[in-house]
Enzyme design. Structure first.
Site, PDB file in Angstrom:
ATOM      1  N   SER A 140       0.859  -1.177   0.000  1.00 53.83           N
ATOM      2  CA  SER A 140       0.000   0.000   0.000  1.00 53.83           C
ATOM      3  C   SER A 140       0.894   1.226   0.000  1.00 53.83           C
ATOM      4  CB  SER A 140      -0.902  -0.023   1.242  1.00 53.83           C
ATOM      5  OG  SER A 140      -1.660   1.164   1.320  1.00 53.83           O
ATOM      6  N   LYS A 166      -1.142  -1.167  -4.476  1.00 50.48           N
ATOM      7  CA  LYS A 166      -2.286  -0.326  -4.099  1.00 50.48           C
ATOM      8  C   LYS A 166      -1.771   1.081  -3.908  1.00 50.48           C
ATOM      9  CE  LYS A 166      -4.753   0.143   0.338  1.00 50.48           C
ATOM     10  NZ  LYS A 166      -5.550  -0.591   1.351  1.00 50.48           N
ATOM     11  N   LYS A 168      -2.783   5.045  -2.790  1.00 55.74           N
ATOM     12  CA  LYS A 168      -3.752   5.926  -2.140  1.00 55.74           C
ATOM     13  C   LYS A 168      -4.052   7.084  -3.076  1.00 55.74           C
ATOM     14  CE  LYS A 168      -4.009   3.896   1.936  1.00 55.74           C
ATOM     15  NZ  LYS A 168      -5.292   3.412   2.488  1.00 55.74           N
ATOM     16  N   ASP A 194      -7.057   3.209  -3.381  1.00 50.23           N
ATOM     17  CA  ASP A 194      -7.805   3.324  -2.124  1.00 50.23           C
ATOM     18  C   ASP A 194      -7.981   4.806  -1.803  1.00 50.23           C
ATOM     19  OD1 ASP A 194      -8.921   3.150   0.403  1.00 50.23           O
ATOM     20  OD2 ASP A 194      -7.260   2.031   1.317  1.00 50.23           O
ATOM     21  N   GLU A 219     -11.051   0.973  -3.776  1.00 50.18           N
ATOM     22  CA  GLU A 219     -11.376   0.749  -2.364  1.00 50.18           C
ATOM     23  C   GLU A 219     -11.934   2.008  -1.719  1.00 50.18           C
ATOM     24  OE1 GLU A 219      -8.045  -0.919  -0.239  1.00 50.18           O
ATOM     25  OE2 GLU A 219      -8.953  -0.643   1.721  1.00 50.18           O
ATOM     26  N   ASP A 244     -13.900  -1.098   2.687  1.00 51.75           N
ATOM     27  CA  ASP A 244     -13.016  -1.241   3.855  1.00 51.75           C
ATOM     28  C   ASP A 244     -13.761  -0.629   5.047  1.00 51.75           C
ATOM     29  OD1 ASP A 244     -11.066  -0.868   5.832  1.00 51.75           O
ATOM     30  OD2 ASP A 244      -9.580   0.071   4.544  1.00 51.75           O
ATOM     31  N   LYS A 268     -10.366  -6.337   7.811  1.00 49.12           N
ATOM     32  CA  LYS A 268      -9.393  -6.016   8.853  1.00 49.12           C
ATOM     33  C   LYS A 268     -10.030  -6.474  10.157  1.00 49.12           C
ATOM     34  CE  LYS A 268      -7.610  -1.844   6.587  1.00 49.12           C
ATOM     35  NZ  LYS A 268      -7.592  -0.354   6.630  1.00 49.12           N
ATOM     36  N   GLY A 296      -4.434  -3.888   6.084  1.00 50.22           N
ATOM     37  CA  GLY A 296      -3.442  -3.609   7.122  1.00 50.22           C
ATOM     38  C   GLY A 296      -3.711  -2.285   7.796  1.00 50.22           C
TER      39      GLY A 296
HETATM   40  O1  OSB Z   1      -7.308   2.087   4.241  1.00 54.44           O
HETATM   41  O2  OSB Z   1      -6.181   0.299   4.221  1.00 54.44           O
HETATM   42  C1  OSB Z   1      -6.299   1.465   4.578  1.00 54.44           C
HETATM   43  C2  OSB Z   1      -3.145   2.594   6.408  1.00 54.44           C
HETATM   44  C3  OSB Z   1      -3.681   3.488   7.292  1.00 54.44           C
HETATM   45  C4  OSB Z   1      -5.037   3.717   7.265  1.00 54.44           C
HETATM   46  C5  OSB Z   1      -5.857   3.082   6.356  1.00 54.44           C
HETATM   47  C6  OSB Z   1      -5.325   2.156   5.481  1.00 54.44           C
HETATM   48  C7  OSB Z   1      -3.936   1.941   5.483  1.00 54.44           C
HETATM   49  C8  OSB Z   1      -3.247   1.071   4.563  1.00 54.44           C
HETATM   50  C9  OSB Z   1      -1.968   0.461   5.081  1.00 54.44           C
HETATM   51  O3  OSB Z   1      -3.592   0.909   3.415  1.00 54.44           O
HETATM   52  C10 OSB Z   1      -1.797  -0.964   4.768  1.00 54.44           C
HETATM   53  C11 OSB Z   1      -0.618  -1.531   5.516  1.00 54.44           C
HETATM   54  O4  OSB Z   1      -0.724  -1.783   6.745  1.00 54.44           O
HETATM   55  O5  OSB Z   1       0.426  -1.711   4.891  1.00 54.44           O
HETATM   56 MG    MG Z   2      -8.462   1.003   2.937  1.00 51.20          MG
END
Ligand code: OSB
Ligand code: MG
Length: 382
Positions: A140, A166, A168, A194, A219, A244, A268, A296
């Site tokens: 991510s 992935k 952001k 995401d 996402e 999510d 999660k 995560g």
């Molecule tokens: O939306 O999945 C998410 C990290 C912080 C807050 C939200 C998210 C995330 C990640 C991190 O995508 C994933 C990871 O732990 O590597």
């Molecule tokens: Mg997410």
């Protein structure tokens, strides 16, 4: 099922600096304040667990401080000194007449699964019913300053072996960023985005431009508690929507399927209140023909042990956000640290319990707060 009785819970807060800031649409994280729980059974077995709540409510309403309060005031007293018939009973025990606080509940609930894995001397993955020996890993990538920066990160991740990229996104940092990444990594590697709830339904036409990049999924584009508008958006996109933040319970997963709010779930365990609801959501999605994957929360190596065990269930068929320790931390709190094989797979431990040793000396050195919770009597007071 192995019954158990939690005699003592040591709660502590540690601080772990991220190697680099992690930016999502709703905020940036630089250092993790992490609550850890050390649960001790009446017979002396010990299991560590992690609460995934962040420092500020930028992902869900919980924070480490609300979780600390919920655990110490309302939740731990439900468990301490109570003989429980098995870990599958804990979710209901913690949920009765206590609304919300899923991450606080999950930390305790998952700790009980860990405790039973210790008591049974079986790997945690076997206790939850896992079937996979290795799990494909995705990365991510946080929001970067420019499309070129992001493309460079993505290219390096593909070279490192990651099975899914992935990225952001947020308004103003989306289509051009994704285009640059797709161009850099080529057409065959799995790519997804995401948004962490950064868009509204008015952005539907804009988001439809992402359909051109053959994404595995989009996402959580819309509001964290909004299933109705996600359903409308899904009808207007060819890219599958993955939820999510919106999936906070088994019922919400059923609602998603009924309404057509998405076609994939990021599970999660912290967000849904633990392993029991996670497994139920996994099963419901499996029956509906929808894949799930394990998300995560920038966990330490302790939280990672739980995620990896959960992701060994059969319907976790898409790569999880299960990056190795070294992606996040200069030093993790477990040994061995979590690693990824060169083909982008993380190995599910076969040793009993969490399958990694907890580095208590290092944890002691980064602990900033502790609280000991013990059962007042040997008998149930629930
Ligand atoms: O939306 O999945 C998410 C990290 C912080 C807050 C939200 C998210 C995330 C990640 C991190 O995508 C994933 C990871 O732990 O590597
Ligand atoms: Mg997410």
């Amino acid at each position: 099922m192995t019954s158990f009785c939690v005699d003592r819970i040591a709660l502590r807060e540690i601080r772990l600096a991220l190697k680099e800031p992690f930016r999502i649409s709703s905020g940036v994280m630089q250092e993790r304040r992490i609550a850890l729980l050390e649960l001790t059974d009446r017979d002396g077995a010990v299991a560590w667990a992690e609460c995934v709540a962040f420092q500020r409510p930028i992902y869900s309403s919980e924070t480490i401080d609300t979780a600390w309060l919920a655990i110490t005031e309302w939740l731990a007293p439900r468990l301490l000194g109570v003989s429980v018939e098995g870990p599958a009973a804990v979710h209901a025990l913690l949920g009765e007449n206590i609304r919300g606080h899923n991450m606080a509940k999950a930390a305790l609930e998952m700790g009980c699964w860990g405790l039973v894995a210790e008591l049974e001397q079986r790997p945690l993955s076997a206790v939850v019913g896992g079937v996979r020996e290795r799990i494909p890993t995705g990365i991510s990538l946080g929001i970067q300053a420019t499309p070129a920066n992001l493309a460079e990160r993505a290219t390096a991740a593909v070279a490192a072996g990651y099975r899914k990229i992935k990225v952001k996104i947020e308004p103003g940092r989306d289509v051009e960023f994704v285009r640059a990444v797709r161009q850099a990594i080529g057409p065959s590697i799995g790519l997804m985005v995401d948004a962490n709830s950064a868009y509204t339904l008015r952005d539907a036409d804009h988001l439809a431009q992402l359909d051109a990049f053959d994404l595995i999924m989009l996402e959580q584009p819309l509001g964290d508690d909004d299933l109705v508008r996600h359903a409308e958006l899904q009808r207007r996109l060819s890219t599958p929507v993955c939820l999510d933040e919106s999936i906070t319970s088994v019922d919400r997963a059923e609602d998603m399927i009924t309404l057509g709010s998405g076609r994939i779930v990021n599970i999660k365990p912290g967000r849904v209140g633990g392993f029991t609801p996670s497994i139920a959501i996994h099963d419901i999605c499996q029956r509906a023909g929808l894949p799930v994957w394990c998300g995560g929360m920038l966990e330490s190596g302790i939280g990672r042990a739980y995620n990896v065990a959960l992701a060994s269930l059969a319907n976790f068929s898409l790569p999880g956000d299960l990056s190795p320790s070294a992606r996040y931390w200069a030093r993790d709190i477990v040994s061995p640290e979590w690693t990824m094989e060169s083909d982008g797979m993380v190995r599910v431990p076969t040793a009993p319990g969490l399958g990694v040793a907890v580095d208590t000396d290092f944890i002691d050195s980064i602990t900033v707060r502790t609280q000991e919770l013990a059962s007042r009597t040997a008998v149930a007071v629930a």
